[in-house]
Motif scaffolding. Sequence first.
Motif, PDB file in Angstrom:
ATOM      1  N   ALA A 214       0.764  -1.203  -0.082  1.00  0.00           N
ATOM      2  CA  ALA A 214       0.092   0.045   0.087  1.00  0.00           C
ATOM      3  C   ALA A 214       0.836   1.164  -0.017  1.00  0.00           C
ATOM      4  N   GLN A 215       2.037   1.232   0.559  1.00  0.00           N
ATOM      5  CA  GLN A 215       2.845   2.197   0.751  1.00  0.00           C
ATOM      6  C   GLN A 215       3.770   2.449  -0.646  1.00  0.00           C
ATOM      7  N   GLY A 216       3.916   1.415  -1.115  1.00  0.00           N
ATOM      8  CA  GLY A 216       4.866   1.398  -2.381  1.00  0.00           C
ATOM      9  C   GLY A 216       6.163   1.145  -2.277  1.00  0.00           C
ATOM     10  N   LYS A 217       6.589   0.789  -0.968  1.00  0.00           N
ATOM     11  CA  LYS A 217       8.134   0.602  -0.903  1.00  0.00           C
ATOM     12  C   LYS A 217       7.982  -0.503   0.513  1.00  0.00           C
ATOM     13  N   VAL A 218       9.421  -1.103   0.558  1.00  0.00           N
ATOM     14  CA  VAL A 218       9.507  -1.864   1.817  1.00  0.00           C
ATOM     15  C   VAL A 218       9.976  -1.140   2.537  1.00  0.00           C
ATOM     16  N   GLY A 219       9.373  -0.920   3.789  1.00  0.00           N
ATOM     17  CA  GLY A 219      10.094  -0.241   4.922  1.00  0.00           C
ATOM     18  C   GLY A 219      10.604  -0.910   6.229  1.00  0.00           C
ATOM     19  N   SER A 220      11.064  -0.192   7.249  1.00  0.00           N
ATOM     20  CA  SER A 220      11.717  -1.214   8.187  1.00  0.00           C
ATOM     21  C   SER A 220      10.685  -2.323   8.775  1.00  0.00           C
ATOM     22  N   GLY A 221       9.524  -1.718   8.942  1.00  0.00           N
ATOM     23  CA  GLY A 221       8.542  -3.095   9.332  1.00  0.00           C
ATOM     24  C   GLY A 221       8.475  -3.084  10.972  1.00  0.00           C
ATOM     25  N   PHE A 222       9.130  -2.146  11.749  1.00  0.00           N
ATOM     26  CA  PHE A 222       8.881  -2.057  13.216  1.00  0.00           C
ATOM     27  C   PHE A 222       7.638  -1.590  13.662  1.00  0.00           C
ATOM     28  N   ASP A 223       6.899  -0.794  12.653  1.00  0.00           N
ATOM     29  CA  ASP A 223       5.402  -0.342  13.222  1.00  0.00           C
ATOM     30  C   ASP A 223       4.276  -1.621  13.103  1.00  0.00           C
ATOM     31  N   VAL A 224       4.618  -2.393  12.050  1.00  0.00           N
ATOM     32  CA  VAL A 224       3.640  -3.503  12.048  1.00  0.00           C
ATOM     33  C   VAL A 224       4.286  -4.722  12.956  1.00  0.00           C
ATOM     34  N   SER A 225       5.409  -4.620  13.283  1.00  0.00           N
ATOM     35  CA  SER A 225       6.023  -5.617  14.345  1.00  0.00           C
ATOM     36  C   SER A 225       5.648  -5.511  15.665  1.00  0.00           C
ATOM     37  N   ALA A 226       5.414  -4.308  15.811  1.00  0.00           N
ATOM     38  CA  ALA A 226       4.987  -3.626  17.165  1.00  0.00           C
ATOM     39  C   ALA A 226       3.312  -4.102  17.317  1.00  0.00           C
ATOM     40  N   ALA A 227       2.806  -3.808  16.331  1.00  0.00           N
ATOM     41  CA  ALA A 227       1.204  -4.031  16.238  1.00  0.00           C
ATOM     42  C   ALA A 227       0.902  -5.377  16.401  1.00  0.00           C
ATOM     43  N   PRO A 311       8.745   9.200   5.003  1.00  0.00           N
ATOM     44  CA  PRO A 311       9.237   8.756   3.778  1.00  0.00           C
ATOM     45  C   PRO A 311      10.125   9.897   3.206  1.00  0.00           C
ATOM     46  N   SER A 312       9.729  11.109   3.490  1.00  0.00           N
ATOM     47  CA  SER A 312      10.870  12.507   3.011  1.00  0.00           C
ATOM     48  C   SER A 312      12.138  12.240   3.822  1.00  0.00           C
ATOM     49  N   LEU A 313      11.746  12.278   5.156  1.00  0.00           N
ATOM     50  CA  LEU A 313      12.910  12.206   6.192  1.00  0.00           C
ATOM     51  C   LEU A 313      13.804  11.204   5.869  1.00  0.00           C
ATOM     52  N   VAL A 314      13.393   9.919   5.620  1.00  0.00           N
ATOM     53  CA  VAL A 314      14.231   8.894   5.419  1.00  0.00           C
ATOM     54  C   VAL A 314      15.071   8.908   4.069  1.00  0.00           C
ATOM     55  N   GLY A 315      14.360   9.435   3.136  1.00  0.00           N
ATOM     56  CA  GLY A 315      15.151   9.669   1.871  1.00  0.00           C
ATOM     57  C   GLY A 315      16.058  10.439   2.048  1.00  0.00           C
ATOM     58  N   LYS A 316      15.970  11.637   2.633  1.00  0.00           N
ATOM     59  CA  LYS A 316      17.067  12.814   2.876  1.00  0.00           C
ATOM     60  C   LYS A 316      18.268  12.220   3.766  1.00  0.00           C
ATOM     61  N   VAL A 317      17.943  11.370   4.860  1.00  0.00           N
ATOM     62  CA  VAL A 317      18.821  10.674   5.587  1.00  0.00           C
ATOM     63  C   VAL A 317      19.741   9.927   4.950  1.00  0.00           C
ATOM     64  N   LEU A 318      18.998   8.950   4.180  1.00  0.00           N
ATOM     65  CA  LEU A 318      19.894   7.739   3.252  1.00  0.00           C
ATOM     66  C   LEU A 318      20.535   8.275   2.263  1.00  0.00           C
ATOM     67  N   LYS A 319      20.111   9.695   1.703  1.00  0.00           N
ATOM     68  CA  LYS A 319      21.091  10.154   0.817  1.00  0.00           C
ATOM     69  C   LYS A 319      22.198  10.644   1.342  1.00  0.00           C
ATOM     70  N   TRP A 320      22.008  11.253   2.546  1.00  0.00           N
ATOM     71  CA  TRP A 320      23.226  11.662   3.048  1.00  0.00           C
ATOM     72  C   TRP A 320      24.147  10.608   3.569  1.00  0.00           C
ATOM     73  N   ARG A 321      23.538   9.672   4.136  1.00  0.00           N
ATOM     74  CA  ARG A 321      24.525   8.676   4.262  1.00  0.00           C
ATOM     75  C   ARG A 321      25.192   7.848   3.390  1.00  0.00           C
ATOM     76  N   LYS A 322      24.830   7.966   2.134  1.00  0.00           N
ATOM     77  CA  LYS A 322      25.229   7.508   0.873  1.00  0.00           C
ATOM     78  C   LYS A 322      26.585   8.376   0.325  1.00  0.00           C
ATOM     79  N   ASP A 323      26.096   9.687   0.558  1.00  0.00           N
ATOM     80  CA  ASP A 323      26.904  10.778   0.069  1.00  0.00           C
ATOM     81  C   ASP A 323      28.123  10.933   0.786  1.00  0.00           C
ATOM     82  N   ASP A 324      27.934  10.646   2.207  1.00  0.00           N
ATOM     83  CA  ASP A 324      29.010  10.994   3.187  1.00  0.00           C
ATOM     84  C   ASP A 324      29.236   9.695   4.031  1.00  0.00           C
ATOM     85  N   SER A 325      29.336   8.516   3.279  1.00  0.00           N
ATOM     86  CA  SER A 325      29.453   7.285   4.042  1.00  0.00           C
ATOM     87  C   SER A 325      30.296   7.263   5.218  1.00  0.00           C
TER      88      SER A 325
END
Length: 348
Positions: A214-227, A311-325
């Motif tokens: 439904a979200q169009g992506k595979v997230g970490s899944g911690f929210d469903v796991s908690a549920a 999703p927007s915040l995660v995308g920005k953080v992961l991009k920074w992690r890749k650019d400045d590994s």
Amino acid sequence: MDATVVSSPGKVLIAGGYLVLDRAYAGVVVSTSSRFYTVIQNSETTGNELITVRSPQFLNATWVYSVKLEPCVSVEDLPTNASKNKFVHLALQNILSLACEMKGVAHVKSKLSSGIDVCIVGDNDFYSQRAQLAALGLPRTLASLSQVPPFVSTGVKLSEVHKTGLGSSAALITSLVSSLLLHLSIIPPSDLAEDESQGRRLAHNLSQFVHCLAQGKVGSGFDVSAAVFGSHIYTRFDPIVLQQLMADDAVSHLFFALNHLVMEMLVQVATKAAAHHLPDNEAWNYRIAPFRLPPLTRMMLADVDAGSDTPSLVGKVLKWRKDDSVTAEALWTSLDLLNHQWLRLYSS
């Protein structure tokens, strides 16, 4: 009229933010007292092979679906529906597909013979109550919230509601998926009482898949796991387990992907003996470890009026992690070390 009722809690990630996206690290997730509830009843008015889903806390939030089981499972919105609900639609489509694989078309037809009515509600804490308190002339205090009726109408459409970030979509999907698994007799009620039961793991895996789809992506899944499992220390599953399912427009052999059965076992699974000896799909390699808040500890969350755009915040953080590994990995390692130190101190 007998009803099937399943509730699932919301979540708060208290340690491991962003780190939990990587299987090398873990996150600490706490389930909330606020829950989503799904109530399913056989309908006396809906009609043969029709499913009505209602969310009475919102305007124009009734969806009626027609169901065809042969030659393949098809769930379609009726033209009279005022809106669409992707989460509900995908849940119905995939659960009915799974039910037909496991139990056979004749079994599912019998369960839908008079149609079913599904009602979904969430505790007030999932949505901002500022407007409700203002309408009642009450101050924004914890005491005032207790005066708001439970499952109060938000007065707006679902797309317009202000959420508080407690994982409403994950809790909704998990309660809906689990209640349908019970109502269609795919799993027995006793399975949801045991963390390690095959049925509970199946509910988790299917909820993860539907939520990701439904979200169009595979997230970490911690929210469903908690549920599904409540409070715990969570290490995510490898996203590869869902890649093929996410890529397929028409999902086939869903149960094989979710539980790794050879196809001939799909025929046997209707029997009680087979249902209690289902091998796991080892690709579902998430890990949960026990965690609970100390006795007499109460965690209260502010009404933020609108959750962050994750999703927007995660995308920005992961991009920074890749650019400045180099910098990112040093920070990730440091944060993980501090999280483990905190857990050891907390558990001592």
